[in-house]
Design a protein around this motif. Structure first.
Motif, PDB file in Angstrom:
ATOM      1  N   MET A 370      -3.143  10.269   2.661  1.00  0.00           N
ATOM      2  CA  MET A 370      -4.408  10.867   3.119  1.00  0.00           C
ATOM      3  C   MET A 370      -3.942  11.934   4.081  1.00  0.00           C
ATOM      4  O   MET A 370      -4.914  12.233   5.035  1.00  0.00           O
ATOM      5  N   HIS A 371      -2.758  12.613   4.180  1.00  0.00           N
ATOM      6  CA  HIS A 371      -2.226  13.668   5.180  1.00  0.00           C
ATOM      7  C   HIS A 371      -2.442  13.154   6.523  1.00  0.00           C
ATOM      8  O   HIS A 371      -2.942  13.700   7.276  1.00  0.00           O
ATOM      9  N   HIS A 372      -1.691  11.904   6.876  1.00  0.00           N
ATOM     10  CA  HIS A 372      -1.918  11.296   8.129  1.00  0.00           C
ATOM     11  C   HIS A 372      -3.255  11.033   8.634  1.00  0.00           C
ATOM     12  O   HIS A 372      -3.236  10.913  10.038  1.00  0.00           O
ATOM     13  N   GLU A 373      -4.176  10.583   7.993  1.00  0.00           N
ATOM     14  CA  GLU A 373      -5.286  10.351   8.410  1.00  0.00           C
ATOM     15  C   GLU A 373      -5.103   8.634   8.662  1.00  0.00           C
ATOM     16  O   GLU A 373      -5.041   8.091   7.615  1.00  0.00           O
ATOM     17  N   GLN A 374      -5.763   8.160   9.965  1.00  0.00           N
ATOM     18  CA  GLN A 374      -5.598   6.754  10.034  1.00  0.00           C
ATOM     19  C   GLN A 374      -7.008   5.961  10.271  1.00  0.00           C
ATOM     20  O   GLN A 374      -7.060   4.794  10.277  1.00  0.00           O
ATOM     21  N   ASP A 375      -7.935   6.648  10.204  1.00  0.00           N
ATOM     22  CA  ASP A 375      -9.398   6.146  10.476  1.00  0.00           C
ATOM     23  C   ASP A 375      -9.879   5.700   9.068  1.00  0.00           C
ATOM     24  O   ASP A 375     -10.076   6.570   8.347  1.00  0.00           O
ATOM     25  N   MET A 376     -10.286   4.365   9.273  1.00  0.00           N
ATOM     26  CA  MET A 376     -10.476   3.752   7.925  1.00  0.00           C
ATOM     27  C   MET A 376     -11.974   4.215   7.593  1.00  0.00           C
ATOM     28  O   MET A 376     -12.415   4.082   6.349  1.00  0.00           O
ATOM     29  N   ARG A 377     -12.933   4.855   8.293  1.00  0.00           N
ATOM     30  CA  ARG A 377     -14.266   5.306   8.005  1.00  0.00           C
ATOM     31  C   ARG A 377     -14.243   6.475   7.330  1.00  0.00           C
ATOM     32  O   ARG A 377     -14.924   6.896   6.883  1.00  0.00           O
ATOM     33  N   LYS A 378     -12.993   7.141   7.286  1.00  0.00           N
ATOM     34  CA  LYS A 378     -12.782   8.363   6.423  1.00  0.00           C
ATOM     35  C   LYS A 378     -11.953   8.128   5.163  1.00  0.00           C
ATOM     36  O   LYS A 378     -11.508   9.051   4.406  1.00  0.00           O
ATOM     37  N   MET A 379     -11.936   6.814   4.956  1.00  0.00           N
ATOM     38  CA  MET A 379     -11.259   6.651   3.440  1.00  0.00           C
ATOM     39  C   MET A 379     -12.361   5.971   2.504  1.00  0.00           C
ATOM     40  O   MET A 379     -13.292   6.455   2.404  1.00  0.00           O
ATOM     41  N   GLY A 380     -12.010   5.012   1.661  1.00  0.00           N
ATOM     42  CA  GLY A 380     -12.954   4.108   0.671  1.00  0.00           C
ATOM     43  C   GLY A 380     -12.435   4.598  -0.639  1.00  0.00           C
ATOM     44  O   GLY A 380     -12.291   5.825  -1.000  1.00  0.00           O
ATOM     45  N   GLY A 381     -12.492   3.560  -1.384  1.00  0.00           N
ATOM     46  CA  GLY A 381     -12.524   3.744  -2.735  1.00  0.00           C
ATOM     47  C   GLY A 381     -11.043   4.173  -3.307  1.00  0.00           C
ATOM     48  O   GLY A 381     -10.746   4.534  -4.533  1.00  0.00           O
ATOM     49  N   LEU A 382      -9.938   3.762  -2.381  1.00  0.00           N
ATOM     50  CA  LEU A 382      -8.622   4.213  -2.738  1.00  0.00           C
ATOM     51  C   LEU A 382      -7.975   3.494  -3.635  1.00  0.00           C
ATOM     52  O   LEU A 382      -7.132   3.434  -4.346  1.00  0.00           O
ATOM     53  N   ARG A 383      -8.603   2.404  -4.189  1.00  0.00           N
ATOM     54  CA  ARG A 383      -7.857   1.451  -5.112  1.00  0.00           C
ATOM     55  C   ARG A 383      -7.741   2.045  -6.586  1.00  0.00           C
ATOM     56  O   ARG A 383      -6.741   1.784  -7.168  1.00  0.00           O
ATOM     57  N   HIS A 384      -8.776   3.100  -6.860  1.00  0.00           N
ATOM     58  CA  HIS A 384      -8.300   3.833  -7.946  1.00  0.00           C
ATOM     59  C   HIS A 384      -7.453   4.767  -8.069  1.00  0.00           C
ATOM     60  O   HIS A 384      -6.568   4.949  -9.095  1.00  0.00           O
ATOM     61  N   ARG A 385      -7.160   5.365  -6.587  1.00  0.00           N
ATOM     62  CA  ARG A 385      -6.421   6.287  -6.716  1.00  0.00           C
ATOM     63  C   ARG A 385      -4.908   5.862  -6.466  1.00  0.00           C
ATOM     64  O   ARG A 385      -3.673   6.561  -6.728  1.00  0.00           O
ATOM     65  N   MET A 386      -4.728   4.470  -5.754  1.00  0.00           N
ATOM     66  CA  MET A 386      -3.415   4.072  -5.375  1.00  0.00           C
ATOM     67  C   MET A 386      -3.496   2.531  -5.710  1.00  0.00           C
ATOM     68  O   MET A 386      -3.431   1.651  -5.142  1.00  0.00           O
ATOM     69  N   PRO A 387      -3.337   2.276  -7.218  1.00  0.00           N
ATOM     70  CA  PRO A 387      -3.382   1.029  -7.669  1.00  0.00           C
ATOM     71  C   PRO A 387      -2.162  -0.054  -7.092  1.00  0.00           C
ATOM     72  O   PRO A 387      -2.305  -0.999  -6.998  1.00  0.00           O
TER      73      PRO A 387
END
Length: 659
Positions: A370-387
């Motif tokens: 996430m380019h050093h982003e640590q706020d979980m509110r700006k994430m979501g749905g990453l299971r498909h991108r990072m299995p």
């Protein structure tokens, strides 16, 4: 006939990471980035391999425990200051855990710190950290224990402030250093009391003399003398409160997230914070003799387990959520120590090391992607991108909340059982704290998982366009840690808790041995796991997962309503129970005020003005007076000669009349 451990082999285990740290740190620019990484990884890999060899020798090979001196540094007044090793089953378990987790972190660092200009320096620091922790756990005397204790503190200061151009990092490492000094002051007092009452710093001698200390007292006040053994144990535990971040000396640990993620994993999983847990377990022959100290340990640990977990619920920084999880799990271990279940606390320390390192490294993979982003509110749905990261993090999360058949289940449920059975004062309060902590743990853990990996993607346009999964140099350690997070509890609960693994390394009085009582109804790991489906704790944890699902995925708007409804509670949690506010606005100004008063009244008024300048001024005044006698006139000198002669004659005559 039992074989013996080779002292040279034992010495090489901590010295290999030390040599790697010196080479990478002092010659890193000369040998280059790749060679520095290779040297550091090779050093800790060999240390891990040799630790496993020692483990096999002690278990399968039935080698005798090693307790010997390698070097005598100083002898003063009959007290020997030595470098020596005590390698028994407790020590070797810690050695394997420390070196294995450190090896995974070293490999992971290749990818995580790849573009950092301090690449070689970081490898030098983490290798030095490993050396310091190994010296701590392998010590056979209090002097070496204190050396390792302070060494891990110093290296943690360097690592937390690794990015020293950030003001927040400098604030965090200074905070960690100062808070740990408070605990270390108590720890040093405890060691001084041990030396005073036993005349030795050697573990074997001190533990043998422990029963004699029980009858001795310390005159806190003249009317009510206190127990010497309680004083020793409480002071030692204050040291553990600092290192293992127990309330109220916990405030440094969440801020330690300012360091790079690999060091967060190393501090929170295998080094630094586990030092306090190990130390209390090692000192079981002392703590068993003080009911007051054990109750204090039990209550402090249980309170930390519950109240620090609550702070993880409202935090949105993925690393800080895991940091508060560490605080809570350390509280579980500390409560186990207070219940005299030292073996169970060490068992949970071991399982926790694997799944907590896994969660931190998984969080680091997400942060890099996430380019050093640590706020979980700006994430979501990453299971498909990072299995791979998702499934390994899921294993770590399930282990953390105590899901049956995962490693964390066996150690956490065993802790609940022994705390529930404990007869120490405060055990009822402690049991309800750790029981409610199950719900809290499941809630913040799966809130983190759902916000990060499930639901709709909330990535901004730039992050989504440049998103990239991490390479296998970072994924491989995740897989390596996921395996023991899944299996290690199942494989080791029998020997560690009921198979006499620790032998005499841990000593518990028969009437306080809750693990022995648990053994009477023990029917194996499989029955223990299936029995969870008939007990309350599993359903409490399941309720926490369900609550996280409702408030994160099904009805996220309900979260805002709950926060509005319980605004006062939310303010308290946002302010972290005001511990930081009290430290910064009450204790720190008070300390500065006392220091200012001592400076003005003590240093300036008494020492400088009265003692130093006052004596100088007095001499100057006397010189000014006597200077007037040197007028240069003959009649003046004759006058003073007559005065002096008269004074001498008077003194002589008074002496004659007195005789």
């Amino acid at each position: 006939m039992n074989s013996t451990l080779n002292p040279t082999l034992l010495a090489s285990i901590p010295l290999l990471p030390l040599a790697a740290a010196l080479l990478a740190g002092l010659a890193g620019k000369t040998i280059g980035r790749a060679a520095s990484a290779a040297v550091a990884i090779t050093g800790v890999a060999f240390a891990c391999a040799l630790s496993c060899v020692v483990l096999l020798q002690l278990t399968a090979g039935h080698a005798a425990d090693y307790d010997g001196t390698l070097y005598t540094w100083l002898v003063t007044d009959g007290v020997h200051m030595q470098v020596g090793f005590l390698v028994d089953h407790l020590t070797v378990l810690m050695m394997v855990v420390v070196t294995f987790v450190s090896l995974c972190v070293h490999v992971y660092t290749i990818g995580y710190m790849h573009d950092d200009p301090g690449y070689q320096r970081f490898f030098a620091y983490i290798s030095l950290f490993t050396f310091a922790m190994l010296m701590l756990v392998m010590s056979n005397n209090f002097m070496q224990l204190f050396f390792g204790w302070e060494a891990v503190g110093v290296v943690s200061y360097l690592l937390i402030g690794f990015w020293f151009t950030r003001p927040s990092a400098i604030f965090a490492n200074l905070k960690a250093f100062l808070v740990n000094r408070v605990g270390d002051f108590g720890f040093l007092l405890g060691i001084a009391a041990v030396l005073y009452y036993t005349g030795s710093l050697d573990y074997h001698t001190v533990f043998a003399a422990a029963p004699t200390i029980v009858a001795k007292s310390v005159p806190f006040v003249s009317a009510q003398p206190g127990s010497a053994i309680t004083l020793i144990c409480v002071c030692l535990f204050i040291g553990a409160m600092g290192k293992s971040a127990q309330m109220p000396l916990h405030v440094w640990l969440p801020d330690s997230m300012e360091g790079p993620t690999p060091i967060s994993a190393l501090i929170h999983a295998a080094t630094m914070v586990t030092a306090g847990i190990f130390m209390v377990a090692r000192m079981s022959p002392l703590f068993e003799l003080s009911q007051t100290a054990l109750s204090l340990v039990l209550i402090i640990g249980a309170s930390t387990a519950l109240f620090m977990g609550l702070l993880g619920i409202i935090n949105n920084d993925i690393k800080r959520v895991i940091a508060y999880s560490t605080l809570s799990q350390l509280g579980y271990m500390t409560a186990g120590l207070g219940a005299s279940a030292y073996s169970v606390a060490i068992f949970h320390l071991m399982t926790h090391a694997f799944f907590k390192a896994l969660l931190f490294l998984a969080a680091g993979a997400v942060i890099i992607a996430m380019h050093h982003e640590q706020d979980m509110r700006k994430m979501g749905g990453l299971r498909h991108r990072m299995p791979v990261t998702y499934w390994t993090a899921m294993i770590g999360s399930l282990a953390l909340i105590g899901t049956p058949f995962f490693s964390g289940f066996f150690s956490k449920d065993a802790l609940l059982d022994v705390i529930h059975a404990s007869r120490h004062w405060g055990s009822t309060y402690a049991y309800w704290c750790v029981l409610l902590g199950l719900f809290v743990t499941a809630l913040y853990t799966f809130r983190m998982m759902f916000l990060t990996f499930h639901g709709e993607e909330r990535l901004d346009h730039h992050t989504a366009e440049h998103f990239h999964d991490v390479g296998w140099d970072m994924k491989a350690p995740l897989v390596a840690l996921a395996i023991p997070s899944l299996l290690i509890g199942w494989l080791t609960i029998d020997p560690l808790l009921f198979g006499g693994f620790f032998n005499d390394a841990i000593r518990v009085l028969p009437e306080q041995n809750m693990v022995a009582e648990m053994a009477r109804t023990w029917h194996g790991a499989t029955n223990f796991a299936f029995g969870a489906f008939r007990s309350l704790p599993m359903y409490i944890a399941a309720a926490g997962v369900a609550t996280a699902w409702v408030f994160v995925l099904w009805r996220p708007q309900w979260g805002d309503a709950v926060r509005a409804r319980f605004a006062a509670v939310n303010v308290i949690l946002d302010n972290k129970f005001y511990f930081d506010w009290i430290n910064e606005n009450v204790l720190a100004p008070l300390a500065r005020g006392v220091g200012y008063l001592l400076w003005r009244a003590g240093d300036q008024a008494i020492i400088d003005t009265t003692a130093v300048n006052g004596s100088a001024d007095t001499i100057g005044w006397l010189a000014g007076v006597t200077r007037r006698m040197q007028s240069g006139f003959l009649y003046s000198y004759a006058f003073w000669m007559i005065i002096g002669l008269a004074a001498l004659l008077g003194w002589f005559l008074s002496g004659l009349s007195g005789s």
